[in-house]
Design a protein around this motif. Structure first.
Motif, PDB file in Angstrom:
ATOM      1  N   ARG A   1       8.456   0.014   3.263  1.00  0.00           N
ATOM      2  CA  ARG A   1       7.293   0.133   2.386  1.00  0.00           C
ATOM      3  C   ARG A   1       7.472  -0.794   1.193  1.00  0.00           C
ATOM      4  O   ARG A   1       8.596  -1.212   0.894  1.00  0.00           O
ATOM      5  CB  ARG A   1       7.103   1.578   1.926  1.00  0.00           C
ATOM      6  N   PHE A   2       6.377  -1.089   0.523  1.00  0.00           N
ATOM      7  CA  PHE A   2       6.445  -1.979  -0.632  1.00  0.00           C
ATOM      8  C   PHE A   2       7.058  -1.236  -1.803  1.00  0.00           C
ATOM      9  O   PHE A   2       6.719  -0.088  -2.075  1.00  0.00           O
ATOM     10  CB  PHE A   2       5.059  -2.499  -0.997  1.00  0.00           C
ATOM     11  N   ASP A   3       8.006  -1.896  -2.479  1.00  0.00           N
ATOM     12  CA  ASP A   3       8.652  -1.298  -3.652  1.00  0.00           C
ATOM     13  C   ASP A   3       8.185  -2.060  -4.891  1.00  0.00           C
ATOM     14  O   ASP A   3       8.488  -3.236  -5.050  1.00  0.00           O
ATOM     15  CB  ASP A   3      10.179  -1.385  -3.488  1.00  0.00           C
ATOM     16  N   ASP A   4       7.437  -1.372  -5.751  1.00  0.00           N
ATOM     17  CA  ASP A   4       6.865  -2.013  -6.944  1.00  0.00           C
ATOM     18  C   ASP A   4       7.939  -2.523  -7.894  1.00  0.00           C
ATOM     19  O   ASP A   4       7.786  -3.591  -8.498  1.00  0.00           O
ATOM     20  CB  ASP A   4       5.968  -1.018  -7.700  1.00  0.00           C
ATOM     21  N   ASP A   5       9.019  -1.783  -8.025  1.00  0.00           N
ATOM     22  CA  ASP A   5      10.065  -2.183  -8.977  1.00  0.00           C
ATOM     23  C   ASP A   5      10.695  -3.510  -8.579  1.00  0.00           C
ATOM     24  O   ASP A   5      10.961  -4.361  -9.426  1.00  0.00           O
ATOM     25  CB  ASP A   5      11.166  -1.110  -9.055  1.00  0.00           C
ATOM     26  N   VAL A   6      10.966  -3.665  -7.295  1.00  0.00           N
ATOM     27  CA  VAL A   6      11.658  -4.865  -6.818  1.00  0.00           C
ATOM     28  C   VAL A   6      10.664  -5.989  -6.517  1.00  0.00           C
ATOM     29  O   VAL A   6      10.935  -7.157  -6.757  1.00  0.00           O
ATOM     30  CB  VAL A   6      12.499  -4.551  -5.560  1.00  0.00           C
TER      31      VAL A   6
END
Lengths: 115, 115, 115
Positions: free
Chosen positions: C102-107
């Motif tokens: 899934r997409f990780d906003d932090d990274v």
């Protein structure tokens, strides 16, 4: 280490991802030692390829890698250590045969030997 | 050759190690031939990747490779021949399907074809 | 796509061959975006390595690659797109475990996460 936990004796290891600190080496065959180079930057792990074998009864990891820079050029060699960022996607595939490794004084490296 | 001995028909091949003589090639698509380059120095085998398929009923090895120099730069391409030193750690993984290969006059290379 | 047809959920992907158009990227970790580079020439696919995982229930392909030029130098990085010529020899090896992404906003990238 995963190999010890899962009782992997011999396996193929392949990975892609990223690192932000890396130590690579080139084997100097005349001097029989590894010449190390340290990189302190974000690098794409374009390819890490190698194996887990048994040395003195314990899993031994041997990995070579190609690492991509911002300008699409690479540095590559024997992986001494790496700090993963943001992640490393690793596939460990156990092999049918078990391979044993030991240090060979003549060559100066840890070699896989016939049993 | 291992593939013939073990009756491997189609397999993935991956290896790391070292070589002290190497011939690499680049396919010239206009001239439909391989341009060869010879290296006479110790190089880390950072990655050798490819496959064994059947051509005319015999195992056919197709390998591409990345080879690391003392300054951590690389040379890479289609592997024509290599002299191993001190060792090459190869994992051969047979595939479920069999792939057949034959020379394609139009393209100028040995291609895998549908059966 | 082969992964959807064959109901592959998680797999290792490795390939060699050739391409005549290629878009590679380097992840800029400060800006959290991919910087793209386009190549319009015939390049040997020296190594394409990566995986198929499930993202939102659909197969998601993540590939890094090393591509060889006529002078045996390389360009390498995260593969955005590639136009195959004359062929790409791909081995897809399903893994025992399923990995979800899934997409990780932090990274700023799509990451594999623990379930």
């Amino acid at each position: 280490m995963i190999a010890a936990l899962e009782r992997v004796r011999t396996a193929q290891v392949a990975a892609i991802g990223g690192v932000d600190r890396l130590t690579l080496a080139y084997f100097n065959r005349e001097k029989k030692n590894y010449e190390e180079h340290v990189y302190d930057e974000y690098l794409e792990v374009v390819s890490m390829l190698g194996d887990i074998t048994l040395k003195d009864g314990k899993p031994f990891l041997h990995i070579h890698g190609t690492f991509g820079k911002r300008d699409m050029s690479v540095v590559a060699g024997h992986v001494v250590s790496a700090s993963v960022f943001p992640l490393l996607e690793v596939v460990i595939t156990p092999t049918k045969n078990t391979a044993l490794r030991r240090f060979d004084d003549d060559v100066g490296v840890n070699v896989i030997f016939k049993t």
